[in-house]
Design a protein around this motif. Structure first.
Motif, PDB file in Angstrom:
ATOM      1  N   SER A  20       0.833  -1.170   0.031  1.00  0.00           N
ATOM      2  CA  SER A  20      -0.059   0.051  -0.104  1.00  0.00           C
ATOM      3  C   SER A  20       0.920   1.232  -0.073  1.00  0.00           C
ATOM      4  N   LEU A  21       1.965   1.096   0.582  1.00  0.00           N
ATOM      5  CA  LEU A  21       3.031   2.386   0.854  1.00  0.00           C
ATOM      6  C   LEU A  21       3.616   2.658  -0.337  1.00  0.00           C
ATOM      7  N   ILE A  22       4.099   1.389  -1.133  1.00  0.00           N
ATOM      8  CA  ILE A  22       4.606   1.431  -2.515  1.00  0.00           C
ATOM      9  C   ILE A  22       3.850   2.114  -3.411  1.00  0.00           C
ATOM     10  N   HIS A  23       2.574   1.747  -3.410  1.00  0.00           N
ATOM     11  CA  HIS A  23       1.338   2.113  -4.347  1.00  0.00           C
ATOM     12  C   HIS A  23       1.177   3.800  -3.911  1.00  0.00           C
ATOM     13  N   GLU A  24       1.366   4.238  -2.718  1.00  0.00           N
ATOM     14  CA  GLU A  24       1.264   5.572  -2.741  1.00  0.00           C
ATOM     15  C   GLU A  24       2.354   6.504  -3.165  1.00  0.00           C
ATOM     16  N   ILE A  25       3.465   5.763  -3.140  1.00  0.00           N
ATOM     17  CA  ILE A  25       5.065   6.440  -3.685  1.00  0.00           C
ATOM     18  C   ILE A  25       4.738   6.692  -5.026  1.00  0.00           C
ATOM     19  N   GLN A  26       4.219   5.592  -5.879  1.00  0.00           N
ATOM     20  CA  GLN A  26       4.238   5.360  -7.355  1.00  0.00           C
ATOM     21  C   GLN A  26       3.128   6.196  -7.686  1.00  0.00           C
ATOM     22  N   LYS A  27       1.914   6.116  -7.113  1.00  0.00           N
ATOM     23  CA  LYS A  27       0.927   6.779  -7.704  1.00  0.00           C
ATOM     24  C   LYS A  27       0.276   8.068  -7.282  1.00  0.00           C
ATOM     25  N   HIS A  28       1.177   8.640  -6.281  1.00  0.00           N
ATOM     26  CA  HIS A  28       0.846   9.855  -5.462  1.00  0.00           C
ATOM     27  C   HIS A  28       0.466  11.059  -6.404  1.00  0.00           C
ATOM     28  N   ASN A  29      -0.507  11.719  -6.035  1.00  0.00           N
ATOM     29  CA  ASN A  29      -0.943  12.999  -6.870  1.00  0.00           C
ATOM     30  C   ASN A  29      -0.871  14.251  -6.184  1.00  0.00           C
ATOM     31  N   ALA A  30      -0.136  14.339  -5.189  1.00  0.00           N
ATOM     32  CA  ALA A  30      -0.183  15.603  -4.317  1.00  0.00           C
ATOM     33  C   ALA A  30       0.859  16.579  -5.195  1.00  0.00           C
ATOM     34  N   ALA A  31       0.548  17.870  -4.780  1.00  0.00           N
ATOM     35  CA  ALA A  31       1.541  18.958  -5.371  1.00  0.00           C
ATOM     36  C   ALA A  31       1.674  20.255  -4.631  1.00  0.00           C
ATOM     37  N   ILE A  32       2.618  21.076  -4.720  1.00  0.00           N
ATOM     38  CA  ILE A  32       2.690  22.253  -3.988  1.00  0.00           C
ATOM     39  C   ILE A  32       2.743  23.339  -5.006  1.00  0.00           C
ATOM     40  N   ILE A  33       2.049  24.321  -4.554  1.00  0.00           N
ATOM     41  CA  ILE A  33       1.816  25.617  -5.367  1.00  0.00           C
ATOM     42  C   ILE A  33       3.092  26.274  -5.296  1.00  0.00           C
ATOM     43  N   MET A  34       3.622  26.699  -6.344  1.00  0.00           N
ATOM     44  CA  MET A  34       4.883  27.369  -6.292  1.00  0.00           C
ATOM     45  C   MET A  34       4.759  28.712  -6.938  1.00  0.00           C
ATOM     46  N   ALA A  35       3.741  29.185  -7.714  1.00  0.00           N
ATOM     47  CA  ALA A  35       3.498  30.625  -7.898  1.00  0.00           C
ATOM     48  C   ALA A  35       3.260  31.495  -6.502  1.00  0.00           C
ATOM     49  N   PRO A  36       3.789  32.694  -6.763  1.00  0.00           N
ATOM     50  CA  PRO A  36       3.523  33.491  -5.500  1.00  0.00           C
ATOM     51  C   PRO A  36       1.893  33.640  -5.017  1.00  0.00           C
ATOM     52  N   SER A  37       1.134  33.643  -6.083  1.00  0.00           N
ATOM     53  CA  SER A  37      -0.357  33.355  -5.899  1.00  0.00           C
ATOM     54  C   SER A  37      -0.868  33.001  -7.293  1.00  0.00           C
ATOM     55  N   VAL A  38      -2.048  32.314  -7.133  1.00  0.00           N
ATOM     56  CA  VAL A  38      -2.829  31.821  -8.328  1.00  0.00           C
ATOM     57  C   VAL A  38      -4.269  31.729  -7.987  1.00  0.00           C
ATOM     58  N   ASN A  39      -5.032  32.021  -8.879  1.00  0.00           N
ATOM     59  CA  ASN A  39      -6.484  32.032  -8.985  1.00  0.00           C
ATOM     60  C   ASN A  39      -6.928  30.782  -9.060  1.00  0.00           C
ATOM     61  N   ALA A  40      -7.596  29.990  -8.390  1.00  0.00           N
ATOM     62  CA  ALA A  40      -8.406  28.784  -8.757  1.00  0.00           C
ATOM     63  C   ALA A  40      -9.868  29.239  -9.358  1.00  0.00           C
ATOM     64  N   ARG A  41      -9.982  28.578 -10.602  1.00  0.00           N
ATOM     65  CA  ARG A  41     -11.208  29.199 -11.340  1.00  0.00           C
ATOM     66  C   ARG A  41     -12.188  27.571 -11.180  1.00  0.00           C
TER      67      ARG A  41
END
Length: 212
Positions: free
Chosen positions: A142-163
């Protein structure tokens, strides 16, 4: 200079929780919280039970603008995730091998011993440890699957509008700032649909974030 050196190591093909952790520390020292959080998250993905990574990630998250309330998950799911995160996949594999060897030893006592008490104890111990081994293997995969299939991300722009939809002309639903962790739930061309920890969803340009 340290950040550049660690980035060069990663580009050469090496990867480890330690490299990501040290790179996160380098960015933290230069007040680049978005990249610090990104690399702490990458380190935590490979070494989920490391308290130093968790502590530094928590410190970095205190420095960002967006404070997202997390929807509480079911207690059983939290308990399983906590148990799963105690070890890395490699550590789970080693633990399972050791447990399997112990289980085989119990069954060996059952087949080889002439003492009824020892046979019963060996068989019972073998079955119990085998069940624990199987549970450990399930957690490992289950842990290996999370590592391979993770879909998390970090916002890198100073600010961004979600539409509200993948279109520049669509309605703004909320604003995000650098360092915020999101989950990618869909993709349309250069747009990414993201979900926040509080359940809110929106579409942002793909270049505004970097996947963990």
């Amino acid at each position: 200079m340290a950040a550049d050196c660690y980035a060069t190591v990663l580009k050469s093909g090496y990867e480890s929780a330690g490299i990501y952790y040290n790179l996160g520390n380098a960015y933290y020292k230069t007040d680049d919280m978005a990249r610090a959080i990104l690399y702490y998250e990458k380190a935590l993905l490979l070494q989920p039970g490391d308290e130093d990574i968790r502590q530094n990630l928590a410190l970095a998250n205190q420095q960002i603008i967006d404070k997202i309330d997390v929807i509480p998950s079911f207690f059983l799911k939290r308990w399983i995730n906590s148990l799963k995160g105690m070890l890395s996949p490699n550590q789970w594999a080693i633990a399972c091998l050791i447990l399997f060897a112990v289980s085989l030893s119990g069954f060996a006592l059952f087949f080889l011993s002439n003492n009824i008490g020892i046979k019963k104890a060996g068989f019972s111990a073998g079955v119990v440890v085998l069940l624990i081994t199987i549970t450990g293997m399930v957690l490992m995969y289950s842990l290996i699957h999370e590592i391979q299939k993770h879909n998390a991300a970090i916002i890198m722009a100073p600010s961004v509008n979600a539409r509200s939809s993948p279109d520049e002309q669509s309605t703004n639903v909320f604003v995000l700032h650098e360092g915020t962790r999101v989950m990618i739930t869909d993709s349309v061309q250069q747009w990414k649909e993201i979900r926040l920890a509080n359940g809110n969803k929106g579409w942002i340009p793909g270049e505004a974030l970097e996947e963990i």
